[in-house]
Write an enzyme that holds these catalytic residues in place. Structure first.
Site, PDB file in Angstrom:
ATOM      1  N   ALA A  47       0.863  -1.182   0.000  1.00 40.46           N
ATOM      2  CA  ALA A  47       0.000   0.000   0.000  1.00 40.46           C
ATOM      3  C   ALA A  47       0.903   1.238   0.000  1.00 40.46           C
ATOM      4  CB  ALA A  47      -0.888  -0.016   1.237  1.00 40.46           C
ATOM      5  N   GLY A  61       0.692  -5.082   0.830  1.00 41.33           N
ATOM      6  CA  GLY A  61      -0.469  -5.217  -0.049  1.00 41.33           C
ATOM      7  C   GLY A  61      -0.121  -5.919  -1.359  1.00 41.33           C
ATOM      8  N   GLU A  85      -0.360  -9.451  -0.562  1.00 41.98           N
ATOM      9  CA  GLU A  85      -1.789  -9.742  -0.362  1.00 41.98           C
ATOM     10  C   GLU A  85      -2.529  -9.778  -1.708  1.00 41.98           C
ATOM     11  OE1 GLU A  85      -1.920  -6.564   2.515  1.00 41.98           O
ATOM     12  OE2 GLU A  85      -2.521  -7.940   4.096  1.00 41.98           O
ATOM     13  N   GLU A 114       4.756  -4.822   7.038  1.00 44.70           N
ATOM     14  CA  GLU A 114       4.019  -3.727   7.692  1.00 44.70           C
ATOM     15  C   GLU A 114       4.468  -3.510   9.130  1.00 44.70           C
ATOM     16  OE1 GLU A 114       2.670  -6.279   6.039  1.00 44.70           O
ATOM     17  OE2 GLU A 114       1.101  -5.582   4.682  1.00 44.70           O
TER      18      GLU A 114
HETATM   19  N1  CAA Z   1       4.612   3.195  -0.622  1.00 45.77           N
HETATM   20  C1  CAA Z   1       5.021   4.372  -1.166  1.00 45.77           C
HETATM   21  N2  CAA Z   1       6.198   4.500  -1.823  1.00 45.77           N
HETATM   22  C2  CAA Z   1       6.978   3.411  -1.915  1.00 45.77           C
HETATM   23  C3  CAA Z   1       6.620   2.168  -1.357  1.00 45.77           C
HETATM   24  C4  CAA Z   1       5.365   2.085  -0.695  1.00 45.77           C
HETATM   25  N3  CAA Z   1       4.888   0.924  -0.167  1.00 45.77           N
HETATM   26  N4  CAA Z   1       7.611   1.276  -1.589  1.00 45.77           N
HETATM   27  C5  CAA Z   1       8.557   1.948  -2.281  1.00 45.77           C
HETATM   28  N5  CAA Z   1       8.187   3.244  -2.465  1.00 45.77           N
HETATM   29  C6  CAA Z   1       8.921   4.302  -3.166  1.00 45.77           C
HETATM   30  C7  CAA Z   1      10.087   4.799  -2.307  1.00 45.77           C
HETATM   31  O1  CAA Z   1       9.648   5.743  -1.356  1.00 45.77           O
HETATM   32  C8  CAA Z   1      10.990   5.384  -3.375  1.00 45.77           C
HETATM   33  O2  CAA Z   1      10.456   6.639  -3.748  1.00 45.77           O
HETATM   34  P1  CAA Z   1      11.462   7.928  -3.875  1.00 45.77           P
HETATM   35  O3  CAA Z   1      12.367   7.551  -5.041  1.00 45.77           O
HETATM   36  O4  CAA Z   1      10.522   9.049  -4.181  1.00 45.77           O
HETATM   37  O5  CAA Z   1      12.207   8.033  -2.601  1.00 45.77           O
HETATM   38  C9  CAA Z   1      10.784   4.455  -4.562  1.00 45.77           C
HETATM   39  O6  CAA Z   1       9.540   3.773  -4.327  1.00 45.77           O
HETATM   40  C10 CAA Z   1      11.879   3.383  -4.678  1.00 45.77           C
HETATM   41  O7  CAA Z   1      11.980   2.723  -3.440  1.00 45.77           O
HETATM   42  P2  CAA Z   1      13.372   2.601  -2.626  1.00 45.77           P
HETATM   43  O8  CAA Z   1      14.268   3.726  -2.940  1.00 45.77           O
HETATM   44  O9  CAA Z   1      13.038   2.376  -1.187  1.00 45.77           O
HETATM   45  O10 CAA Z   1      13.952   1.271  -3.296  1.00 45.77           O
HETATM   46  P3  CAA Z   1      14.918   0.183  -2.622  1.00 45.77           P
HETATM   47  O11 CAA Z   1      15.305  -0.735  -3.724  1.00 45.77           O
HETATM   48  O12 CAA Z   1      15.982   0.843  -1.811  1.00 45.77           O
HETATM   49  O13 CAA Z   1      13.977  -0.612  -1.580  1.00 45.77           O
HETATM   50  C11 CAA Z   1      11.976  -1.779  -0.899  1.00 45.77           C
HETATM   51  C12 CAA Z   1      12.897  -1.368  -2.063  1.00 45.77           C
HETATM   52  C13 CAA Z   1      12.701  -2.767   0.018  1.00 45.77           C
HETATM   53  C14 CAA Z   1      10.746  -2.445  -1.527  1.00 45.77           C
HETATM   54  C15 CAA Z   1      11.572  -0.522  -0.089  1.00 45.77           C
HETATM   55  O14 CAA Z   1      11.093   0.474  -1.003  1.00 45.77           O
HETATM   56  C16 CAA Z   1      10.495  -0.756   0.914  1.00 45.77           C
HETATM   57  O15 CAA Z   1      10.761  -1.276   1.977  1.00 45.77           O
HETATM   58  N6  CAA Z   1       9.229  -0.378   0.603  1.00 45.77           N
HETATM   59  C17 CAA Z   1       8.125  -0.459   1.528  1.00 45.77           C
HETATM   60  C18 CAA Z   1       7.619  -1.870   1.683  1.00 45.77           C
HETATM   61  C19 CAA Z   1       6.503  -1.904   2.694  1.00 45.77           C
HETATM   62  O16 CAA Z   1       6.672  -1.582   3.851  1.00 45.77           O
HETATM   63  N7  CAA Z   1       5.301  -2.334   2.247  1.00 45.77           N
HETATM   64  C20 CAA Z   1       4.125  -2.417   3.088  1.00 45.77           C
HETATM   65  C21 CAA Z   1       3.291  -1.188   2.937  1.00 45.77           C
HETATM   66  S1  CAA Z   1       1.909  -1.139   4.058  1.00 45.77           S
HETATM   67  C22 CAA Z   1       0.764  -2.194   3.402  1.00 45.77           C
HETATM   68  O17 CAA Z   1       0.976  -2.768   2.364  1.00 45.77           O
HETATM   69  C23 CAA Z   1      -0.499  -2.378   4.201  1.00 45.77           C
HETATM   70  C24 CAA Z   1      -1.414  -3.449   3.678  1.00 45.77           C
HETATM   71  O18 CAA Z   1      -1.624  -4.452   4.311  1.00 45.77           O
HETATM   72  C25 CAA Z   1      -2.124  -3.268   2.408  1.00 45.77           C
END
Ligand code: CAA
Length: 259
Positions: A67, A110, A113, A133
């Site tokens: 998400a 998500g 999921e 998460e």
């Molecule tokens: N939401 C918003 N933006 C996201 C994102 C997310 N879930 N995941 C990645 N991005 C964005 C980053 O902020 C970044 O944007 P900027 O260039 O503007 O800074 C861009 O995508 C590239 O990401 P990274 O620079 O972080 O790339 P990386 O290769 O260093 O890392 C990653 C990749 C490990 C996937 C890391 O981006 C990450 O940990 N993302 C979040 C994963 C996460 O926590 N997901 C769960 C979300 S909550 C949810 O999903 C609730 C549910 O149950 C539905």
């Protein structure tokens, strides 16, 4: 069909449609608008008689990284209740046609999921699955705590949900989360091959078979068996049953019409 955050090809192969998540810079983070588009596309494809199977994919780097954290970060509990962002996911659950996820790179939160809402999963060697998460102070909200243990068992589901660590495609295959692993460059070809094996069957039988398998997750064994039996008998009302059995006896290919 024209959308902002997804690309839709209604005929990527015979009777097969493709939905591609298309927010590459944000690793296909699932904002409300993107999920709304998936809902609308799935509804339209489910109603399109030419389509029998639907594929959902992302890109090589990410299926979806979860998400959209930036969209959610400032919200309060009442905002979340009012927005009810997961209600758009109900359409995925309601989709009658088989959905195959084609996964490369990150399938997180998500994204994982969304994979679990699909009926089968083809993954590339680079795919990684996780429910991270917990690392951002919350927990899965689109079925992760319910579908993951059903898919991989309690121990691994607890580990993934409580540590937030990712698992590789190999581990996901061993655990039963996905169907197969293919080289990244063959992901779409192999997924289409699986879709074609489904799509050559009767669309009515496909839908009733999918509905019956899903029923097994939500009913007692005896209720599920009774549901299955009724669907089996119901298929004898179709022209496709007559055609399928006649073709077997005549030793020829069946031509199914979805009638
Ligand atoms: N939401 C918003 N933006 C996201 C994102 C997310 N879930 N995941 C990645 N991005 C964005 C980053 O902020 C970044 O944007 P900027 O260039 O503007 O800074 C861009 O995508 C590239 O990401 P990274 O620079 O972080 O790339 P990386 O290769 O260093 O890392 C990653 C990749 C490990 C996937 C890391 O981006 C990450 O940990 N993302 C979040 C994963 C996460 O926590 N997901 C769960 C979300 S909550 C949810 O999903 C609730 C549910 O149950 C539905």
């Amino acid at each position: 069909m024209n959308f902002t955050y997804i690309l839709v090809n209604e005929q990527v192969a015979e009777h097969t449609a493709l939905i591609q998540l298309n927010r590459p810079k944000e690793l296909n983070a699932l904002n409300l608008e993107l999920m709304g588009e998936i809902r609308d596309a799935l509804k339209a494809l489910d109603e399109n008689e030419k389509v029998r199977v639907i594929i959902i994919t992302g890109n090589e780097r990410a299926f979806a990284a979860g998400a959209d954290i930036k969209q959610m970060s400032g919200k309060g509990a009442i905002d979340m209740l009012k927005i009810d962002q997961f209600s758009t996911w109900d359409q995925i659950k309601k989709t009658k046609k088989p959905i195959i996820a084609a996964v490369s790179g990150f399938a997180l939160g998500g994204g994982c999921e969304l994979v679990m809402h699909c009926d089968c999963v083809v993954a590339s060697e680079t795919a990684q699955f996780g429910q991270p998460e917990i690392k951002i102070g919350v927990m899965p909200g689109a079925g992760g705590t319910q579908r993951l243990p059903r898919a991989v068992g309690k121990a691994l589901a607890m580990e993934m949900v409580l540590t937030g660590e990712f698992i590789s495609a190999e581990r996901a295959l061993q655990a039963g989360l996905i169907n197969k692993i293919v080289p990244v460059e063959l992901l779409m070809d192999e997924t289409i091959k699986m879709a074609q094996k489904m799509a050559r069957n009767s669309p009515l039988a496909l839908q009733m078979a999918k509905e019956s398998v899903l029923k097994s997750f939500e009913s007692s064994l005896s209720e599920g068996l009774s549901f299955e039996r009724k669907n089996f008998y119901m298929l004898f009302a179709t022209e496709d049953q007559k055609e399928g059995m006649a073709a077997f006896i005549d030793k020829r290919e069946a031509t199914f019409k979805g009638k």
